[in-house]
Design an enzyme around this catalytic site. Structure first.
Site, PDB file in Angstrom:
ATOM      1  N   HIS A   5      33.375  34.932  36.145  1.00 53.13           N
ATOM      2  CA  HIS A   5      33.851  36.304  36.085  1.00 53.13           C
ATOM      3  C   HIS A   5      32.800  37.270  36.609  1.00 53.13           C
ATOM      4  O   HIS A   5      31.644  36.921  36.745  1.00 53.13           O
ATOM      5  CB  HIS A   5      34.229  36.697  34.641  1.00 53.13           C
ATOM      6  CG  HIS A   5      33.094  36.672  33.683  1.00 53.13           C
ATOM      7  ND1 HIS A   5      32.860  35.618  32.854  1.00 53.13           N
ATOM      8  CD2 HIS A   5      32.116  37.570  33.424  1.00 53.13           C
ATOM      9  CE1 HIS A   5      31.797  35.863  32.114  1.00 53.13           C
ATOM     10  NE2 HIS A   5      31.320  37.046  32.448  1.00 53.13           N
ATOM     11  N   GLU A  56      35.670  40.686  33.679  1.00 56.03           N
ATOM     12  CA  GLU A  56      35.385  41.005  32.279  1.00 56.03           C
ATOM     13  C   GLU A  56      35.024  42.482  32.187  1.00 56.03           C
ATOM     14  O   GLU A  56      34.081  42.936  32.836  1.00 56.03           O
ATOM     15  CB  GLU A  56      34.212  40.175  31.765  1.00 56.03           C
ATOM     16  CG  GLU A  56      33.751  40.569  30.385  1.00 56.03           C
ATOM     17  CD  GLU A  56      32.443  39.920  29.965  1.00 56.03           C
ATOM     18  OE1 GLU A  56      31.872  40.368  28.962  1.00 56.03           O
ATOM     19  OE2 GLU A  56      31.970  38.989  30.654  1.00 56.03           O
ATOM     20  N   ASN A  60      31.466  49.386  25.271  1.00 55.89           N
ATOM     21  CA  ASN A  60      30.607  49.670  24.125  1.00 55.89           C
ATOM     22  C   ASN A  60      31.139  50.947  23.490  1.00 55.89           C
ATOM     23  O   ASN A  60      31.187  51.996  24.136  1.00 55.89           O
ATOM     24  CB  ASN A  60      29.148  49.815  24.577  1.00 55.89           C
ATOM     25  CG  ASN A  60      28.611  48.500  25.083  1.00 55.89           C
ATOM     26  OD1 ASN A  60      28.517  47.539  24.337  1.00 55.89           O
ATOM     27  ND2 ASN A  60      28.280  48.445  26.365  1.00 55.89           N
ATOM     28  N   HIS A  74      30.186  45.650  44.811  1.00 61.90           N
ATOM     29  CA  HIS A  74      31.627  45.787  44.679  1.00 61.90           C
ATOM     30  C   HIS A  74      32.245  44.472  44.218  1.00 61.90           C
ATOM     31  O   HIS A  74      31.583  43.442  44.219  1.00 61.90           O
ATOM     32  CB  HIS A  74      32.261  46.221  46.005  1.00 61.90           C
ATOM     33  CG  HIS A  74      32.035  45.234  47.111  1.00 61.90           C
ATOM     34  ND1 HIS A  74      30.947  45.325  47.959  1.00 61.90           N
ATOM     35  CD2 HIS A  74      32.714  44.125  47.487  1.00 61.90           C
ATOM     36  CE1 HIS A  74      30.987  44.311  48.814  1.00 61.90           C
ATOM     37  NE2 HIS A  74      32.052  43.562  48.546  1.00 61.90           N
ATOM     38  N   GLU A 122      36.574  46.024  47.122  1.00 59.84           N
ATOM     39  CA  GLU A 122      36.848  45.761  48.528  1.00 59.84           C
ATOM     40  C   GLU A 122      38.129  44.936  48.632  1.00 59.84           C
ATOM     41  O   GLU A 122      38.300  43.944  47.927  1.00 59.84           O
ATOM     42  CB  GLU A 122      35.687  44.974  49.142  1.00 59.84           C
ATOM     43  CG  GLU A 122      35.869  44.672  50.610  1.00 59.84           C
ATOM     44  CD  GLU A 122      34.709  43.877  51.177  1.00 59.84           C
ATOM     45  OE1 GLU A 122      34.414  44.056  52.369  1.00 59.84           O
ATOM     46  OE2 GLU A 122      34.108  43.066  50.429  1.00 59.84           O
TER      47      GLU A 122
END
Length: 130
Positions: A5, A56, A60, A74, A122
């Site tokens: 991820h 992911e 917070n 990116h 992108e």
């Protein structure tokens, strides 16, 4: 080994999930609050985690925004047609920050979209499906 991820810290989790789900076409795969750490993790993607790289999002609870890290560039997402993808994203309310067209010094057609936290995405034509 495989890429699992890409993690992004986001200021507004609901807004970010809505963007990646409703505008970028991802599916929310799982989400979990960590009360003792005061954060939430949400995983989104175009397929199940066992077979695909996913995104992911880390929220917070006590942080509303972040400075963009100098090391992050990116996220790259493959699409069938960059021009059509940009139109669909624009119609859904997304922001295109680099219109579709050939890359500088090359012929690859690409475009860039910006998410609600200002991260760049992108869009590249998926040559494997052409």
């Amino acid at each position: 080994m495989r890429l699992l991820h890409t993690m992004l810290r986001v200021g507004n989790l609901d807004e970010s999930i809505k963007f990646y789900r409703d505008i970028m076409g991802m599916k929310l795969l799982r989400q979990h609050d960590y009360e003792s750490g005061r954060f939430t993790l949400a995983f989104l993607g175009y397929g199940e985690e066992k077979d695909n790289t996913v995104l992911e999002l880390t929220h917070n609870w006590d942080t509303d925004s972040y400075e963009k890290g100098e090391g992050f560039g990116h996220i790259a997402i493959a699409v069938d047609d960059v021009y059509a993808a940009c139109e669909k994203i624009r119609e859904a309310g997304g922001t295109i920050v680099r219109e579709p067209g050939p890359m500088k010094h090359g012929t690859t057609v690409l475009a860039f979209v910006e998410d609600p936290d200002g991260y760049k995405i992108e869009l590249l034509e998926d040559k494997h499906n052409a």
